[in-house]
Design a protein around this motif. Structure first.
Motif, PDB file in Angstrom:
ATOM      1  N   GLN A  36      33.473  26.965  43.856  1.00  0.00           N
ATOM      2  CA  GLN A  36      32.164  27.277  44.406  1.00  0.00           C
ATOM      3  C   GLN A  36      32.033  26.788  45.853  1.00  0.00           C
ATOM      4  O   GLN A  36      31.403  27.456  46.683  1.00  0.00           O
ATOM      5  N   SER A  75      33.818  29.271  47.909  1.00  0.00           N
ATOM      6  CA  SER A  75      33.019  30.496  47.987  1.00  0.00           C
ATOM      7  C   SER A  75      31.883  30.341  48.992  1.00  0.00           C
ATOM      8  O   SER A  75      31.612  31.242  49.800  1.00  0.00           O
ATOM      9  N   LEU A 108      23.940  29.004  44.797  1.00  0.00           N
ATOM     10  CA  LEU A 108      24.965  28.705  43.794  1.00  0.00           C
ATOM     11  C   LEU A 108      24.441  27.568  42.931  1.00  0.00           C
ATOM     12  O   LEU A 108      23.814  26.634  43.436  1.00  0.00           O
TER      13      LEU A 108
END
Length: 739
Positions: free
Chosen positions: A623, A626, A719
């Motif tokens: 994450q 990302s 997120l």
């Protein structure tokens, strides 16, 4: 008597008493001996004229060195030189021991000694007495060891108090004084520098005594010659006026020796004994040597103390006080000078009340500026320029100029000052060109807004409420004094409640073999691990470099100091930050803001690093990767497809999970620009070089969107730490495409 003349007839009388006569002319390098003296030296019993080398070959090497020191002592004190010498044969064996007494004189024009003396054989004491005799080889060896130890201890003493403590602890071989006193001279008065073996107040009658007084120490300071008093009767006979002052101490013998440095008598040293001491040449030699070492140690200590006093005074005059408390904020500062030279250099900090609002001294808590800088160099010149530059910055700030204008004017000022300065005979005639790094922060306590201008100085660091530390990149220009027309752009940051800003000079970062990167990591560990108040945090930062130091910044440090250190801490208080226990509790939020200008695409790399630092403890590395990828896409789209600057705002809310488990935190990243053009869907082919930004956003983000603003738009994504969403296969999306 002159070299080559026959010895006087008295030599025959002395020969009948087994006493030889000799004459040493050091200038001619000759020693003349009569028959008895030649016999005692192991030579044929007839008058002879020898070279110094020939005579020296008949003496024990240790005893020859003893002769030189005793002769020097006798010349200085204008007394007889008496020494016991071992005579060697051609095989290096001791054949007899002789005693020599002589009257030395010194020819100042020839700078050489001339001695006339006698020599006669003596019997060595039995072995049991040897260790107690002050003229045996054993005593000489113990004396040499004592002088080595005393010299080492006095050389290591760093203050007058330490020198006196070492002198009081000296245990001289064969005889040790019971009382010590060190006298100084101020104008025409005798002063007491220190004493040992006396009661407090005993020094009263001897303090501020006139140098014309009939007192041994005063005579020693006047004449520069030692005074030895072997008995109370001797003291009373020579100094009847001052004898009543010394009588009640119950001493039996006294030695007063001059403390001489570079040919100047700076004082006197008294050694008093509770038992009779005859003050043989050996004993006088020890006392004289100790007095010389003591004088050198006191001179060094006095110079060091004067230097420290000058350093402290100069430092105190140049370092400001932080003033009264500021409502809602806490400030702490430290300055630690380098360990070499004058221990004051070009680093400085300052806190300046600004016009246009209530002064920080009042309860209104108006705007103020924090300044920190470093003038090139670690000498008096750097310290002087630092003082001038600090005053100039304070003047420009007090006129109400913005941070960029303050630094621009300061750069022009320093350029003019250093370019016009020339050295005299001690330096080059060219201008002493210097520059200075500087960081200027204008603070609004009410909103926590920080307007920062930077001139070649390290960036600030922010410690967030939860302990996360971010190095905040700011726009900057050249160091001050290099270009009088340099420009210094301003960066605006917001200090949230519970956050602490650190600004410092490079001495805090790079000392101890660290470079910029490893030094920042050391600072980060200290900031993250410390939960105390601001003063304790400032001490911890300094201790991380040097080891324990005093709360007061002028105290000595235990480790080496390679560079000056200056640091400032600014905390916007909240409950739990350690600064103000009564402040309001705030939610656990991390936030960073960064502006990327159209002309600064290279700052995208800094934005990626900022995001990684913000997510340093995020459980899912995928994450984090990302988020970094999406930030790069969003910022690049703004710079490529619009004419506006990009504003990045990233924040983390919620609480982390237990160790090793994901928490319930949310990460939100928002990129805002001033363009009204909304993104549109695109269908990039396999060979297309762009058009995939929103496709990646949908695949990697848990939520995303585009929000129009009054002027411009905002693209955002979120997120969730607990989701760790798996990316889906590319396909059609309902959201808008990238332009």
């Amino acid at each position: 008597m002159r070299t080559g003349e026959p010895l006087p007839a008295v030599g025959a009388v002395l020969a009948s008493l087994a006493t030889g006569l000799w004459h040493w002319d050091n200038a001619a390098g000759q020693v003349t001996v009569d028959a008895e003296a030649a016999r005692l030296l192991g030579l044929p019993p007839e008058p002879a004229t020898l070279t110094v080398a020939t005579a020296r070959a008949r003496l024990h090497p240790v005893d020859w060195n003893e002769i030189v020191s005793v002769v020097q002592l006798a010349v200085m004190e204008e007394t007889l030189a008496e020494v016991r010498v071992r005579i060697m044969d051609e095989h290096g064996r001791v054949v007899r021991t002789v005693r020599s007494r002589s009257k030395p004189s010194f020819n100042h024009e020839m700078k050489a000694y001339e001695l006339i003396g006698t020599i006669q054989e003596v019997t060595e004491p039995p072995p049991g007495v040897a260790a107690r005799s002050p003229v045996t080889g054993d005593w000489r060896r113990s004396r040499e060891a004592f002088l080595l130890d005393a010299g080492r201890a006095l050389a290591e003493a760093r203050s007058t108090e330490e020198v006196l403590r070492v002198a009081a602890g000296l245990s001289m071989p064969g005889f040790s004084p019971d009382g010590l006193a060190v006298f100084g001279a101020a104008a025409d008065r005798l002063t007491i520098i220190g004493h040992h073996g006396h009661q407090p107040g005993d020094e009263g009658p001897f303090s501020h005594m006139s140098l014309d007084t009939d007192y041994p120490a005063a005579e020693v300071v006047r004449t520069g010659r030692a005074v030895y008093l072997s008995s109370p009767e001797d003291y009373k006979a020579r100094y009847p006026a001052s004898w009543p002052l010394a009588q009640h101490f119950g001493r039996e013998s006294w030695a007063f020796l001059p403390l001489t440095v570079a040919g100047r008598t700076m004082g006197a040293w008294m050694a008093a004994f509770t038992y009779p001491v005859s003050f043989t040449p050996d004993e006088r030699s020890v006392l004289t040597t100790v007095a010389r070492m003591l004088a050198q140690a006191l001179s060094r200590a006095g110079a060091a103390e004067s230097e420290r006093e000058l350093t402290d005074g100069l430092q105190r005059s140049m370092m400001p006080t932080l003033g009264p408390e500021i409502p809602g904020m806490t400030v702490a500062a430290r300055y630690v000078p380098t360990g070499g030279g004058l221990q004051v250099g070009g680093d400085w900090y300052d806190m300046i009340p600004l016009p246009g609002g209530t002064s920080p001294a009042n309860s209104g808590g108006g705007r103020f500026a924090l300044v920190i800088g470093d003038v090139q160099g670690h000498d008096v010149r750097a310290a002087g320029l630092m003082g001038q530059l600090r005053i100039a910055l304070r003047a420009y700030a007090s006129e109400g100029h913005r941070p960029d204008a303050v630094l621009s004017r300061a750069s022009r000022f320093l350029y003019g000052v250093t370019d016009s300065v020339t050295y005299g005979e001690s330096g080059p005639e060219a201008g002493d060109v210097r520059f200075a790094t500087c960081l200027y922060v204008e603070v609004d306590p009410a909103s926590g807004t920080l307007d920062i201008a930077r001139a070649g100085h390290p960036d600030p660091a922010i410690r967030m409420a939860d302990g996360t530390v971010l190095m905040r990149p700011t726009a900057g220009g050249l160091p001050l004094g290099i270009d009088p027309d340099a420009d210094y752009p301003t960066t605006r940051l917001v200090l949230e409640p519970g956050e602490t800003m650190l600004i410092c000079t490079d001495g805090l970062i790079e000392t101890g073999g660290h470079d910029l990167d490893t030094g920042w990591r050391r600072i980060r560990r200290t900031l993250e691990s410390h939960n105390g108040d601001m003063e304790a945090l400032a001490d911890a930062l300094v201790q991380a470099v040097h080891g324990p130091s005093s709360h007061h910044t002028t105290g000595p440090l235990v480790d080496r100091r390679e560079d000056d250190i200056a640091l400032l801490l600014l905390c916007r208080v909240s409950e739990g930050c350690g600064c103000d226990a009564e402040a309001t509790t705030i939610p656990s939020v991390r936030r960073t803001m960064l502006t990327i200008a159209q002309a600064e695409p290279e700052r995208i790399a800094g934005a990626r690093q900022q995001l990684r630092e913000l997510l340093h403890d995020w459980m899912s590395e995928d994450q984090v990767d990302s988020a970094v990828l999406l930030v790069s896409e969003m910022l690049t789209n703004v710079l490529v497809h619009t004419d506006a600057d990009a504003l990045l705002v990233a924040e983390v809310t919620g609480r982390p999970g237990a160790e090793g488990t994901p928490g319930e935190r949310r990460m939100r990243v928002e990129v805002t620009d001033a363009s009204d053009d909304l993104p549109h869907r695109r269908h990039p082919g396999e060979l297309a070089s762009s058009g995939r930004g929103l496709v990646l956003t949908e695949l990697l983000a848990d939520a995303w969107g585009v929000d129009p603003r009054g002027e411009g738009k905002s693209i955002w994504f979120e997120l969730y730490e607990s989701s760790a969403k798996e990316p889906e296969a590319p396909g059609e999306v309902d959201g808008p495409g990238v332009p």
